[in-house]
Write a protein that holds these residues in place. Structure first.
Motif, mmCIF file in Angstrom:
data_model
loop_
_atom_site.group_PDB
_atom_site.id
_atom_site.type_symbol
_atom_site.label_atom_id
_atom_site.label_comp_id
_atom_site.label_asym_id
_atom_site.label_seq_id
_atom_site.Cartn_x
_atom_site.Cartn_y
_atom_site.Cartn_z
ATOM 1 N N ALA A 83 9.376 3.316 4.746
ATOM 2 C CA ALA A 83 9.165 2.576 3.646
ATOM 3 C C ALA A 83 10.353 2.373 2.768
ATOM 4 O O ALA A 83 11.461 3.068 2.927
ATOM 5 C CB ALA A 83 8.005 3.539 2.953
ATOM 6 N N GLU A 84 10.391 1.390 2.022
ATOM 7 C CA GLU A 84 11.314 0.888 1.168
ATOM 8 C C GLU A 84 11.191 1.681 -0.202
ATOM 9 O O GLU A 84 12.047 2.096 -1.030
ATOM 10 C CB GLU A 84 11.415 -0.515 0.847
ATOM 11 N N GLN A 85 9.763 1.851 -0.447
ATOM 12 C CA GLN A 85 9.584 2.557 -1.954
ATOM 13 C C GLN A 85 8.434 3.712 -1.806
ATOM 14 O O GLN A 85 7.957 3.932 -0.474
ATOM 15 C CB GLN A 85 9.001 1.381 -3.042
ATOM 16 N N GLY A 86 8.381 4.428 -2.929
ATOM 17 C CA GLY A 86 7.489 5.451 -2.739
ATOM 18 C C GLY A 86 5.802 4.879 -3.079
ATOM 19 O O GLY A 86 5.675 4.098 -2.782
ATOM 20 N N PHE A 87 5.008 6.241 -3.126
ATOM 21 C CA PHE A 87 3.711 5.771 -3.223
ATOM 22 C C PHE A 87 3.046 5.376 -2.100
ATOM 23 O O PHE A 87 2.081 4.340 -2.338
ATOM 24 C CB PHE A 87 3.305 5.144 -4.469
#
Length: 291
Positions: A83-87
């Motif tokens: 993943a590049e970002q969270g959530f």
């Protein structure tokens, strides 16, 4: 009582604001999932064209050049798309769990968030790059990975390369898949193609095969990047949907509490207004009773 009503009202405002952010993130993730699926269809067509060319060129090569080195032992590398970002839930964790011990030494890790999780596990990637945030950035990422892999293969640092990526679709749940990227699977070159004339070549078959292999690897990396991009946003969409339901539940509870507190406040004010004249009448009644 008034302070409590103000506090509940303020909490409702904060929850509604958070709900707006969550809904925006959910909508954006859903749009990106659709973008990834549409772009993947185009790349699959391109990859199929390259594969067809590989199959047509393979018979023109000498037998001893036809991918026999794929059985030789050597150093194994893996390209992990995280993943590049969270959530995104446990998206990156599932990809990292698929790593084998002998692959961690030559790890090419894609995704800023995934790289942070890998470091927390004591895994240090040999080469990293941010994951794409839109399909238009896929070719540049795939080209960077292809060049780095090619450099290490030529230098003899790697002999086998695999890709680990999370794939999802509207019909099926997300799953982590592994694909052998290099050397090419000999079965790939033995597939039957539609009949046609023998290709006319302006370059040596070995040179053309080398270029086609590079193009094929590039197409597979484009597909992997798009699959990961779509799966990451699918996971984020699911998380935001769950958050939306929880916010809706909390909002209903807070609004019910607000109505209760407001009713209690109104009741208290009425009692206070009524109790004044009533108390005065009682005092006058007691005074007349003594007389």
């Amino acid at each position: 009582m008034t302070e409590r009503l103000q506090e509940v009202t303020a909490r409702i405002g904060n929850v509604k604001e958070l709900g707006g952010i969550v809904d925006s993130m959910r909508s954006l993730a859903a749009v990106r999932v659709q973008q990834a699926h549409r772009a993947a269809l185009a790349v699959e067509t391109y990859a199929g064209t390259i594969q067809d060319a590989l199959v047509r060129i393979a018979p023109l090569l000498p037998v001893d050049r036809n991918g026999q080195s794929s059985q030789e032992p050597g150093k194994t590398g893996v390209i992990a798309f995280c993943a590049e970002q969270g959530f995104a839930g446990l998206f990156s964790e599932h990809v990292l769990d698929a790593l084998q011990e002998d692959e961690k030494e030559h790890l090419f890790l894609i995704g800023t968030r995934g790289n942070a999780i890998a470091r927390s596990r004591g895994i240090k990637a040999e080469w990293t790059a941010p994951a794409v945030q839109n399909p238009g950035a896929v070719p540049a990422l795939a080209d960077s990975i292809t060049k780095e892999i090619g450099r290490q293969v030529v230098a003899g640092a790697l002999t086998h390369v695999s890709v680990i990526v999370c794939h999802s679709s509207e019909q099926e749940k997300a799953s982590v898949i592994r694909q052998s990227l290099f050397p090419l699977d000999p079965a790939l070159l033995r597939k039957t193609v539609t009949s046609g004339p023998v290709p006319l070549l302006n370059v040596a078959p070995q040179k053309l095969m080398t270029d086609l292999v590079a193009d094929y690897i590039f197409s597979q990396l484009c597909l992997a990047a798009l699959k990961s991009f779509g799966a990451e946003n699918q996971a984020r969409s699911e998380r935001m949907t769950a958050a939306h339901h929880e916010i809706t539940r909390q909002l209903k509870s807070l609004e019910q509490l607000q109505r209760t507190v407001r009713q209690e406040e109104i009741t208290s004010e009425i009692i206070e207004l009524v109790s004044g004249p009533t108390l005065a009448k009682l005092k006058r009644f007691n005074r007349h009773s003594r007389i």
